[in-house]
Design a protein around this motif. Structure first.
Motif, mmCIF file in Angstrom:
data_model
loop_
_atom_site.group_PDB
_atom_site.id
_atom_site.type_symbol
_atom_site.label_atom_id
_atom_site.label_comp_id
_atom_site.label_asym_id
_atom_site.label_seq_id
_atom_site.Cartn_x
_atom_site.Cartn_y
_atom_site.Cartn_z
ATOM 1 N N UNK B 10 0.844 -1.192 0.000
ATOM 2 C CA UNK B 10 0.000 0.000 0.000
ATOM 3 C C UNK B 10 0.883 1.247 0.000
ATOM 4 N N UNK B 11 0.402 2.272 -0.684
ATOM 5 C CA UNK B 11 1.057 3.573 -0.673
ATOM 6 C C UNK B 11 -0.039 4.633 -0.625
ATOM 7 N N UNK B 12 0.312 5.791 -0.064
ATOM 8 C CA UNK B 12 -0.621 6.904 -0.101
ATOM 9 C C UNK B 12 0.148 8.187 -0.398
ATOM 10 N N UNK B 13 -0.547 9.131 -0.987
ATOM 11 C CA UNK B 13 0.079 10.393 -1.378
ATOM 12 C C UNK B 13 -0.971 11.492 -1.329
ATOM 13 N N UNK B 86 -6.278 8.758 -9.830
ATOM 14 C CA UNK B 86 -5.151 7.820 -9.875
ATOM 15 C C UNK B 86 -5.274 6.728 -8.818
ATOM 16 N N UNK B 87 -6.206 6.879 -7.901
ATOM 17 C CA UNK B 87 -6.390 5.873 -6.860
ATOM 18 C C UNK B 87 -6.778 4.545 -7.495
ATOM 19 N N UNK B 88 -5.994 3.505 -7.196
ATOM 20 C CA UNK B 88 -6.203 2.205 -7.844
ATOM 21 C C UNK B 88 -5.178 1.217 -7.320
ATOM 22 N N UNK B 112 -2.738 2.143 -4.258
ATOM 23 C CA UNK B 112 -2.415 3.565 -4.119
ATOM 24 C C UNK B 112 -3.652 4.338 -3.703
ATOM 25 N N UNK B 113 -3.506 5.083 -2.618
ATOM 26 C CA UNK B 113 -4.562 5.967 -2.113
ATOM 27 C C UNK B 113 -4.134 7.398 -2.312
ATOM 28 N N UNK B 114 -5.056 8.220 -2.786
ATOM 29 C CA UNK B 114 -4.790 9.653 -2.973
ATOM 30 C C UNK B 114 -5.575 10.418 -1.915
ATOM 31 N N UNK B 115 -4.892 11.173 -1.111
ATOM 32 C CA UNK B 115 -5.538 11.945 -0.047
ATOM 33 C C UNK B 115 -5.837 13.367 -0.523
ATOM 34 N N UNK B 116 -7.085 13.789 -0.452
ATOM 35 C CA UNK B 116 -7.442 15.133 -0.945
ATOM 36 C C UNK B 116 -6.914 16.246 -0.044
#
Lengths: 113, 116
Positions: B10-13, B86-88, B112-116
């Motif tokens: 898992x990754x987040x940005x 891009x979250x996927x 991949x999680x994208x944090x608003x």
């Protein structure tokens, strides 16, 4: 728009049933593939076919068979479904000699109870 | 046999920032292709980018680029200006250039999680 179509999005079957997963592509692709997708394991190749009536085993063929009677259709058969075959199944196709990636179907989430 | 390893489950940005997803592979071949695929919640796998091993130049597709290190057998994906779309799940994949039927070998995937 080119497509790979899998007949069912969700499927629930009982242990011991014979299960058919169907995949049809409209791109005249020579190659077709069946993968299963499990968390932490990625996609693993079950069977593939590079021509009508031709098939080859992938990495995890046990408990599965396939049929390709027509170029556009590739069927995955679970001879006697078991709970450890609960998974997401993805079909894909590609053109024979072109180094492109695959075109995928949207997957069938199979639950065996 | 070839293997592909994605060591980041898992990754987040943060939205608009840059993130890099890692991929290593093992092969004795010199001629092959590498791919990154994206699988959004719709489950439709989408080809993001492709790299031919004989090309030294890193592939780029808009906000997506790769860092291909052939000697190290490393193939990372950089996503610039991250967007919510891009979250996927992202999968790295390998294909030998010559072998028939274009079998792809996939890694385990990175969510991949994208944090608003």
């Amino acid at each position: 728009d080119v497509k790979v179509t899998q007949s069912s999005r969700y499927l629930v079957k009982r242990t011991g049933e014979k299960v058919f997963l169907e995949c049809v592509q409209d791109m005249d692709h020579e190659n077709m593939f069946w993968y299963r997708q499990d968390p932490g394991l990625g996609l693993r190749l079950i069977y593939f076919s590079y021509d009508v009536k031709m098939k080859e085993k992938g990495d995890i063929p046990e408990g599965y068979s396939v049929s390709r009677e027509k170029k556009e259709r590739f069927s995955l058969i679970l001879e006697s479904a078991s709970t450890n075959q609960t998974s997401m199944y993805l079909c894909a196709s590609s053109r024979g000699s072109i180094p492109a990636g695959y075109t995928f179907g949207s997957g069938t989430r199979l639950t065996v109870v | 046999a070839q293997t592909v390893t994605q060591s980041q489950p898992e990754m987040s940005v943060q939205e608009a920032e840059t993130v890099t997803l890692s991929c290593t592979y093992d092969t004795s071949e010199s001629d092959y292709y590498l791919f990154w695929y994206k699988q959004p919640p719709s489950r439709q796998m989408i080809l993001v980018i492709r790299q031919e091993a004989y090309k030294q130049q890193n592939a780029t597709e808009n906000r997506f680029s790769v860092n291909f290190q052939k000697a190290a057998k490393s193939f990372s994906l950089k996503i610039s200006d991250s967007q919510l779309g891009d979250a996927a799940m992202y999968f790295c994949a390998y294909r030998h250039r010559i072998q028939g039927a274009q079998k792809l070998v996939f890694g385990q995937g990175t969510r991949l999680t994208i944090n608003p």
